[in-house]
Write a protein that holds these residues in place. Structure first.
Motif, short mmCIF file in Angstrom:
data_model
loop_
_atom_site.label_atom_id
_atom_site.label_comp_id
_atom_site.label_asym_id
_atom_site.label_seq_id
_atom_site.Cartn_x
_atom_site.Cartn_y
_atom_site.Cartn_z
N PRO A 160 -17.04 -6.13 -2.37
CA PRO A 160 -16.06 -7.21 -2.22
C PRO A 160 -14.61 -6.83 -2.51
O PRO A 160 -13.71 -7.46 -2.00
CB PRO A 160 -16.54 -8.29 -3.19
N LEU A 161 -14.38 -5.79 -3.29
CA LEU A 161 -13.01 -5.39 -3.59
C LEU A 161 -12.46 -4.34 -2.63
O LEU A 161 -11.28 -4.01 -2.68
CB LEU A 161 -12.91 -4.88 -5.03
N ALA A 162 -13.30 -3.82 -1.76
CA ALA A 162 -12.87 -2.82 -0.78
C ALA A 162 -12.18 -3.51 0.40
O ALA A 162 -12.31 -4.72 0.59
CB ALA A 162 -14.06 -2.00 -0.29
N LYS A 163 -11.48 -2.72 1.18
CA LYS A 163 -10.82 -3.26 2.37
C LYS A 163 -11.88 -3.94 3.26
O LYS A 163 -12.91 -3.34 3.58
CB LYS A 163 -10.13 -2.14 3.14
N ASN A 164 -11.64 -5.16 3.63
CA ASN A 164 -12.55 -5.97 4.45
C ASN A 164 -13.95 -6.09 3.84
O ASN A 164 -14.92 -6.34 4.55
CB ASN A 164 -12.65 -5.40 5.87
N GLN A 165 -14.07 -5.88 2.54
CA GLN A 165 -15.33 -5.99 1.80
C GLN A 165 -16.36 -4.95 2.21
O GLN A 165 -17.53 -5.06 1.90
CB GLN A 165 -15.92 -7.40 1.93
N ARG A 166 -15.94 -3.92 2.90
CA ARG A 166 -16.86 -2.93 3.44
C ARG A 166 -16.75 -1.63 2.66
O ARG A 166 -15.69 -1.04 2.59
CB ARG A 166 -16.58 -2.70 4.93
N GLY A 167 -17.90 -1.21 2.14
CA GLY A 167 -18.00 0.10 1.51
C GLY A 167 -18.35 1.13 2.56
O GLY A 167 -17.89 1.06 3.70
N ARG A 168 -19.24 2.04 2.21
CA ARG A 168 -19.63 3.11 3.12
C ARG A 168 -20.48 2.56 4.27
O ARG A 168 -21.42 1.81 4.07
CB ARG A 168 -20.43 4.17 2.35
N GLN A 169 -20.12 2.94 5.50
CA GLN A 169 -20.92 2.57 6.68
C GLN A 169 -22.19 3.41 6.67
O GLN A 169 -22.16 4.61 6.46
CB GLN A 169 -20.13 2.85 7.95
N PHE A 170 -23.35 2.75 6.92
CA PHE A 170 -24.60 3.49 6.93
C PHE A 170 -25.27 3.53 8.30
O PHE A 170 -26.13 4.36 8.53
CB PHE A 170 -25.59 2.97 5.87
#
Length: 169
Positions: free
Chosen positions: A89-99
């Protein structure tokens, strides 16, 4: 099905294990509260050291574009393009690492909606979409893989997917 993706295989395996291990529930159990917020940047996952991200408390469905075609209903075969990330939730656009993503393969993922072939968050979050529609699904761990780690996805991880409904049959 023309091609299978890594995610589809994982989704199928997880759905089968979840059905075999747990009784069907009408209401998902609330997710445990995260003790600390995730860092604002994506972190690489090192095998054996992956930590789950913050909990999402419930399935969150956001329509980014309303489609005008046929509606996705339980029992219909849907054809979806998707991209999945760890929910941060704190990352840009709420997206962490793409899997995973179907976009580089150029072929949508197809499955029978509501049959348990994919994670519960997909079976619940795609119902009602219309062809041409785009949604963002924030899926709590209980409606994803739960306490099991799956590939590069840590156990107890909330996920976020951007999905697009390409066709319904």
């Amino acid at each position: 099905m023309k091609r299978t993706s890594i995610l589809f295989a994982i989704l199928c395996a997880a759905a089968g294990l979840a059905q075999a291990q747990q009784p069907t529930q009408q209401e998902p159990a609330p997710a445990p509260q995260a003790e600390a917020a995730a860092p604002a940047k994506s972190e690489p996952i090192v095998p054996g050291s992956a930590q789950p991200g913050p909990a999402a408390e419930q399935l969150i469905v956001t329509d980014n574009k309303i489609g005008k075609g046929a509606e996705a209903t339980v029992g219909a075969t849907v054809y979806m393009h998707y991209t999945g990330w760890l929910y941060r939730p704190l990352a840009k656009n709420q997206r962490g690492r793409q899997f995973d993503s179907s976009l580089p393969r150029g072929e949508p993922l197809d499955f029978k909606l509501g049959s348990g072939k994919v994670i519960k968050g997909w079976d619940q979050g795609i119902v009602g979409m219309k062809v041409g529609g785009k949604r963002t699904l924030i899926i709590p761990a209980e409606l994803a893989y739960g306490a099991r780690a799956m590939g590069g996805i840590p156990a107890n991880s909330a996920l976020i997917f951007d999905v697009e409904l390409m066709d319904v049959k």
